[in-house]
Design a protein around this motif. Structure first.
Motif, mmCIF file in Angstrom:
data_model
loop_
_atom_site.group_PDB
_atom_site.id
_atom_site.type_symbol
_atom_site.label_atom_id
_atom_site.label_comp_id
_atom_site.label_asym_id
_atom_site.label_seq_id
_atom_site.Cartn_x
_atom_site.Cartn_y
_atom_site.Cartn_z
ATOM 1 N N THR A 149 -6.589 12.705 8.858
ATOM 2 C CA THR A 149 -6.429 11.292 9.131
ATOM 3 C C THR A 149 -5.547 11.151 10.352
ATOM 4 O OG1 THR A 149 -6.593 10.701 6.812
ATOM 5 C CG2 THR A 149 -5.575 9.098 8.256
ATOM 6 N N ALA A 192 6.484 9.548 -0.077
ATOM 7 C CA ALA A 192 5.534 8.440 -0.210
ATOM 8 C C ALA A 192 6.023 7.292 0.662
ATOM 9 C CB ALA A 192 5.417 7.992 -1.662
ATOM 10 N N LEU A 226 -0.465 11.272 7.749
ATOM 11 C CA LEU A 226 -0.267 10.266 6.710
ATOM 12 C C LEU A 226 -1.552 9.467 6.533
ATOM 13 C CD1 LEU A 226 2.047 8.905 4.922
ATOM 14 C CD2 LEU A 226 2.165 7.199 6.752
ATOM 15 N N ASP A 227 -1.935 9.216 5.287
ATOM 16 C CA ASP A 227 -3.090 8.361 5.021
ATOM 17 C C ASP A 227 -2.912 7.008 5.709
ATOM 18 O OD1 ASP A 227 -4.703 10.029 3.483
ATOM 19 O OD2 ASP A 227 -3.662 9.530 1.624
ATOM 20 N N GLU A 228 -4.002 6.495 6.279
ATOM 21 C CA GLU A 228 -4.019 5.166 6.906
ATOM 22 C C GLU A 228 -2.923 5.011 7.967
ATOM 23 O OE1 GLU A 228 -5.011 1.720 4.505
ATOM 24 O OE2 GLU A 228 -5.138 3.014 2.747
ATOM 25 N N PHE A 229 -2.714 6.075 8.712
ATOM 26 C CA PHE A 229 -1.709 6.050 9.772
ATOM 27 C C PHE A 229 -2.006 4.941 10.781
ATOM 28 C CE2 PHE A 229 -0.166 7.664 13.940
ATOM 29 C CZ PHE A 229 1.177 7.810 13.644
ATOM 30 N N LEU A 249 1.217 5.143 0.616
ATOM 31 C CA LEU A 249 0.553 6.181 1.395
ATOM 32 C C LEU A 249 1.265 7.512 1.211
ATOM 33 C CD1 LEU A 249 0.292 4.128 4.721
ATOM 34 C CD2 LEU A 249 -1.367 4.208 2.847
ATOM 35 N N ARG A 250 0.484 8.579 1.279
ATOM 36 C CA ARG A 250 1.048 9.924 1.205
ATOM 37 C C ARG A 250 0.422 10.796 2.279
ATOM 38 N NH1 ARG A 250 4.138 11.183 -3.152
ATOM 39 N NH2 ARG A 250 4.153 9.702 -4.884
ATOM 40 N N TYR A 251 1.096 11.884 2.599
ATOM 41 C CA TYR A 251 0.529 12.833 3.538
ATOM 42 C C TYR A 251 -0.621 13.575 2.868
ATOM 43 C CZ TYR A 251 4.256 11.994 6.854
ATOM 44 O OH TYR A 251 5.095 11.396 7.762
ATOM 45 N N ARG A 252 -1.688 13.771 3.627
ATOM 46 C CA ARG A 252 -2.902 14.345 3.063
ATOM 47 C C ARG A 252 -2.700 15.788 2.615
ATOM 48 N NH1 ARG A 252 -8.199 13.517 6.238
ATOM 49 N NH2 ARG A 252 -8.962 14.085 4.178
ATOM 50 N N THR A 267 0.853 -1.183 0.000
ATOM 51 C CA THR A 267 0.000 0.000 0.000
ATOM 52 C C THR A 267 0.890 1.234 0.000
ATOM 53 O OG1 THR A 267 -1.683 -1.175 1.298
ATOM 54 C CG2 THR A 267 -1.841 1.223 1.202
ATOM 55 N N THR A 285 5.555 3.244 1.365
ATOM 56 C CA THR A 285 5.046 1.960 0.893
ATOM 57 C C THR A 285 5.088 0.955 2.042
ATOM 58 O OG1 THR A 285 5.865 2.407 -1.339
ATOM 59 C CG2 THR A 285 5.282 0.130 -0.814
#
Length: 210
Positions: free
Chosen positions: A204, A79, A138-141, A20-23, A18, A81
């Motif tokens: 998030t 990013a 971060l998304d999905e932290f 992920l990036r910072y919103r 997955t 991963t």
């Protein structure tokens, strides 16, 4: 507990990476705050002949906001991963960490209200040759926390009381059947944003700046 981090289910066994990036919304807010601060500190030095004492003060403030803008830009370009093997940070100061090599995990919560209802979290993950620090923008932290906590259990790590309490407050298993110090998030340190009036609602994670 901030609304954006709720009880999180353990990661599944599927080895799916997955990214992920910072919103974007919190990043835009940081750019605006940092830019406004830099302009307010720098403009007087450009428009008027500032005495050296206030010049030093304004220059110091400008340096702080410039550093904040650089840090925001670095998060913007980052990013992360995450998979069952570990996590990889791509971008400025990129690094990687394998779950089986995890030697320490620290989760801290920085509150902006006395009742701890708003704020943000950070997690620091260490191995013998790498260290990764992530923020809850971060998304999905929470998924990252869940995977890291699972690795900590597998590696028989002893987590500090603040980390165990914060993970437990999010419904993440710490492998500890005892009391972790309370049912709510525990502040674990000081951050300049906690006293700067920064709004942190709606992101998030507890760093909720949406």
């Amino acid at each position: 507990m901030p609304e954006n981090l709720r009880q999180h289910s353990p990661p599944s066994g599927a080895d799916t990476a997955t990214v992920l990036r910072y919103r974007r919304s919190p990043l835009v807010g940081d750019y605006l705050r940092g830019g406004a601060g830099a302009v307010m500190a720098g403009l007087p030095m450009v428009l008027v002949d500032v005495h050296w004492i206030p010049g030093i003060v304004l220059g110091s403030i400008l340096t702080v906001f410039a550093a904040f803008l650089i840090r925001t830009a670095m998060r913007h370009a980052t990013a992360v991963t995450v998979d069952n093997v570990g996590l990889r940070v791509s971008g400025p100061l990129g690094r990687s960490l394998r779950w089986q090599e995890l030697t320490d995990m620290s989760v801290k919560y920085f509150s902006t209200k006395r009742d701890r209802s708003e704020g943000w979290m950070t997690v620091r993950l260490d191995s013998s040759n790498s260290s990764v620090k992530l923020e809850s923008t971060l998304d999905e932290f929470d998924m990252v926390l869940s995977r890291a906590a699972a690795a900590a259990r597998r590696n028989d790590l002893v987590l500090d009381d603040v980390t165990r309490a914060n993970l437990s407050a999010l419904g993440i298993d710490t492998g500890d059947d005892g009391d972790t110090g309370g049912s709510g998030l525990v502040t674990g340190g000081w951050d300049w944003r906690a006293v700067s009036g920064t709004s942190v609602a709606g992101d998030t994670g507890p760093h909720a700046r949406d």
